[in-house]
Design a protein around this motif. Structure first.
Motif, PDB file in Angstrom:
ATOM      1  N   ASP A 271       0.810  -1.216   0.000  1.00  0.00           N
ATOM      2  CA  ASP A 271       0.000   0.000   0.000  1.00  0.00           C
ATOM      3  C   ASP A 271       0.847   1.271   0.000  1.00  0.00           C
ATOM      4  N   ALA A 272       2.160   1.145  -0.078  1.00  0.00           N
ATOM      5  CA  ALA A 272       3.037   2.323  -0.042  1.00  0.00           C
ATOM      6  C   ALA A 272       2.752   3.230  -1.229  1.00  0.00           C
ATOM      7  N   ASP A 273       2.790   4.539  -0.964  1.00  0.00           N
ATOM      8  CA  ASP A 273       2.554   5.508  -2.036  1.00  0.00           C
ATOM      9  C   ASP A 273       3.809   5.635  -2.897  1.00  0.00           C
ATOM     10  N   PRO A 274       3.714   6.243  -4.081  1.00  0.00           N
ATOM     11  CA  PRO A 274       4.879   6.352  -4.979  1.00  0.00           C
ATOM     12  C   PRO A 274       6.067   7.091  -4.357  1.00  0.00           C
ATOM     13  N   TYR A 275       5.811   8.088  -3.503  1.00  0.00           N
ATOM     14  CA  TYR A 275       6.911   8.811  -2.864  1.00  0.00           C
ATOM     15  C   TYR A 275       7.684   7.898  -1.916  1.00  0.00           C
ATOM     16  N   ALA A 276       6.971   7.066  -1.166  1.00  0.00           N
ATOM     17  CA  ALA A 276       7.641   6.140  -0.249  1.00  0.00           C
ATOM     18  C   ALA A 276       8.480   5.132  -1.023  1.00  0.00           C
ATOM     19  N   LYS A 277       7.962   4.628  -2.132  1.00  0.00           N
ATOM     20  CA  LYS A 277       8.719   3.671  -2.942  1.00  0.00           C
ATOM     21  C   LYS A 277       9.959   4.329  -3.544  1.00  0.00           C
ATOM     22  N   ALA A 278       9.808   5.546  -4.043  1.00  0.00           N
ATOM     23  CA  ALA A 278      10.946   6.255  -4.633  1.00  0.00           C
ATOM     24  C   ALA A 278      11.983   6.613  -3.569  1.00  0.00           C
ATOM     25  N   HIS A 279      11.520   7.020  -2.389  1.00  0.00           N
ATOM     26  CA  HIS A 279      12.428   7.349  -1.296  1.00  0.00           C
ATOM     27  C   HIS A 279      13.237   6.127  -0.895  1.00  0.00           C
ATOM     28  N   ARG A 280      12.564   4.975  -0.798  1.00  0.00           N
ATOM     29  CA  ARG A 280      13.231   3.729  -0.436  1.00  0.00           C
ATOM     30  C   ARG A 280      14.262   3.336  -1.505  1.00  0.00           C
ATOM     31  N   ALA A 281      13.906   3.489  -2.775  1.00  0.00           N
ATOM     32  CA  ALA A 281      14.823   3.146  -3.865  1.00  0.00           C
ATOM     33  C   ALA A 281      16.036   4.079  -3.885  1.00  0.00           C
ATOM     34  N   ARG A 282      15.815   5.366  -3.628  1.00  0.00           N
ATOM     35  CA  ARG A 282      16.918   6.334  -3.645  1.00  0.00           C
ATOM     36  C   ARG A 282      17.895   6.063  -2.508  1.00  0.00           C
ATOM     37  N   ASP A 283      17.386   5.742  -1.310  1.00  0.00           N
ATOM     38  CA  ASP A 283      18.250   5.504  -0.161  1.00  0.00           C
ATOM     39  C   ASP A 283      18.910   4.134  -0.184  1.00  0.00           C
ATOM     40  N   GLY A 284      18.311   3.184  -0.899  1.00  0.00           N
ATOM     41  CA  GLY A 284      18.863   1.834  -0.935  1.00  0.00           C
ATOM     42  C   GLY A 284      18.771   1.119   0.393  1.00  0.00           C
ATOM     43  N   LYS A 285      17.771   1.455   1.203  1.00  0.00           N
ATOM     44  CA  LYS A 285      17.626   0.841   2.515  1.00  0.00           C
ATOM     45  C   LYS A 285      16.424  -0.091   2.531  1.00  0.00           C
ATOM     46  N   LEU A 286      16.557  -1.195   3.245  1.00  0.00           N
ATOM     47  CA  LEU A 286      15.436  -2.098   3.440  1.00  0.00           C
ATOM     48  C   LEU A 286      14.660  -1.642   4.663  1.00  0.00           C
ATOM     49  N   LEU A 287      13.364  -1.564   4.509  1.00  0.00           N
ATOM     50  CA  LEU A 287      12.509  -1.176   5.620  1.00  0.00           C
ATOM     51  C   LEU A 287      11.780  -2.406   6.147  1.00  0.00           C
ATOM     52  N   LEU A 288      11.259  -2.274   7.337  1.00  0.00           N
ATOM     53  CA  LEU A 288      10.530  -3.385   7.947  1.00  0.00           C
ATOM     54  C   LEU A 288       9.138  -3.489   7.346  1.00  0.00           C
ATOM     55  N   GLY A 289       8.690  -4.712   7.102  1.00  0.00           N
ATOM     56  CA  GLY A 289       7.330  -4.942   6.660  1.00  0.00           C
ATOM     57  C   GLY A 289       6.369  -4.783   7.821  1.00  0.00           C
ATOM     58  N   SER A 290       5.086  -4.730   7.513  1.00  0.00           N
ATOM     59  CA  SER A 290       4.098  -4.470   8.568  1.00  0.00           C
ATOM     60  C   SER A 290       4.065  -5.572   9.616  1.00  0.00           C
ATOM     61  N   ALA A 291       4.426  -6.792   9.262  1.00  0.00           N
ATOM     62  CA  ALA A 291       4.418  -7.884  10.238  1.00  0.00           C
ATOM     63  C   ALA A 291       5.728  -7.975  11.012  1.00  0.00           C
ATOM     64  N   GLU A 292       6.746  -7.215  10.587  1.00  0.00           N
ATOM     65  CA  GLU A 292       8.065  -7.328  11.210  1.00  0.00           C
ATOM     66  C   GLU A 292       8.304  -6.296  12.301  1.00  0.00           C
ATOM     67  N   GLY A 293       7.819  -5.103  12.122  1.00  0.00           N
ATOM     68  CA  GLY A 293       8.049  -4.074  13.119  1.00  0.00           C
ATOM     69  C   GLY A 293       7.776  -2.689  12.578  1.00  0.00           C
ATOM     70  N   LEU A 294       8.202  -1.704  13.347  1.00  0.00           N
ATOM     71  CA  LEU A 294       7.928  -0.306  13.017  1.00  0.00           C
ATOM     72  C   LEU A 294       9.075   0.548  13.527  1.00  0.00           C
ATOM     73  N   THR A 295       9.552   1.465  12.693  1.00  0.00           N
ATOM     74  CA  THR A 295      10.656   2.347  13.062  1.00  0.00           C
ATOM     75  C   THR A 295      10.136   3.752  13.294  1.00  0.00           C
ATOM     76  N   PHE A 296      10.389   4.284  14.483  1.00  0.00           N
ATOM     77  CA  PHE A 296      10.025   5.649  14.835  1.00  0.00           C
ATOM     78  C   PHE A 296      11.287   6.504  14.841  1.00  0.00           C
ATOM     79  N   THR A 297      11.185   7.726  14.356  1.00  0.00           N
ATOM     80  CA  THR A 297      12.301   8.671  14.435  1.00  0.00           C
ATOM     81  C   THR A 297      11.816   9.945  15.120  1.00  0.00           C
ATOM     82  N   ALA A 298      12.753  10.625  15.766  1.00  0.00           N
ATOM     83  CA  ALA A 298      12.447  11.899  16.418  1.00  0.00           C
ATOM     84  C   ALA A 298      13.582  12.867  16.112  1.00  0.00           C
ATOM     85  N   ALA A 299      13.235  14.031  15.579  1.00  0.00           N
ATOM     86  CA  ALA A 299      14.215  15.088  15.304  1.00  0.00           C
ATOM     87  C   ALA A 299      14.093  16.210  16.326  1.00  0.00           C
ATOM     88  N   ARG A 300      13.038  16.161  17.152  1.00  0.00           N
ATOM     89  CA  ARG A 300      12.783  17.202  18.147  1.00  0.00           C
ATOM     90  C   ARG A 300      12.449  16.558  19.480  1.00  0.00           C
TER      91      ARG A 300
END
Length: 197
Positions: free
Chosen positions: A51-80
């Motif tokens: 269900d990922a939108d085109p921006y998420a797919k393009a962002h993932r392809a540009r960074d070359g990073k594997l993300l967690l699937g929905s059954a595997e986990g969830l990554t939270f980030t905080a910049a503030r």
């Protein structure tokens, strides 16, 4: 005679140039749509799903990073922090509270591109996880984040003034596939003091 082709070539160059620049800006500005925010923490639960939108797919392809699937986990980030101030290396912080249910969670500091911070060296703790953290009687924990050593749970960051991110990954968690994720809470990030204050 060359005026019309020159105008057309200029218009195409400007259009392609602005199109490419706007695409690059959009990919750097966001991981995609569908973000959830729990206090200062942000996650993109659909980033690695079908269900990922085109921006998420393009962002993932540009960074070359594997993300967690929905059954595997969830990554939270905080910049503030919890008071919406940018996290910077010359300040000391405390993360306090509880995480959503998960088999394991990890926490580390990263630069603005999401790469783990380097330069602490000398065997200092650059990451903390659910198995190594000291907890209170109510299972709550408190983790100090600073460039100088601290008693108890401590996450080392380099000395400097650069902004950084905190990355908390919840592994094997029902939170990732939960429609009630907004009702959950993440630990608070409190600024204690700064070296130049």
């Amino acid at each position: 005679m060359f005026r019309t082709p020159l105008v057309i070539a200029t218009a195409l160059a400007v259009a392609f140039g602005f199109g490419i620049l706007s695409s690059i800006y959009a990919l750097r500005a966001t991981v995609g749509f569908g973000a959830i925010a729990l206090g200062p923490w942000t996650a993109f639960p659909n980033a690695q799903t079908i269900d990922a939108d085109p921006y998420a797919k393009a962002h993932r392809a540009r960074d070359g990073k594997l993300l967690l699937g929905s059954a595997e986990g969830l990554t939270f980030t905080a910049a503030r922090d919890s008071e919406k101030r940018t996290l910077v290396e010359n300040c000391r912080y405390e993360i306090a509270g509880l995480t959503p249910p998960a088999r394991l969670w990890t926490l580390h500091a990263a630069d603005s591109a999401g790469n783990p911070l380097e330069g602490t060296g000398n065997g200092l703790p650059t990451g903390v996880n659910a198995w190594s953290v000291l907890r209170g009687a109510d299972s709550a924990f408190s983790i100090r984040i600073s460039s100088s050593a601290s008693a108890g749970n401590w996450l080392a960051i380099p000395e400097g003034r650069a902004p950084f991110l905190l990355v908390m990954t919840l592994l094997d968690t029902p939170t990732a596939g939960s429609s009630g994720v907004i009702d959950l809470s993440m630990p608070a990030i409190n600024r204690l003091d700064c070296a130049d204050a």
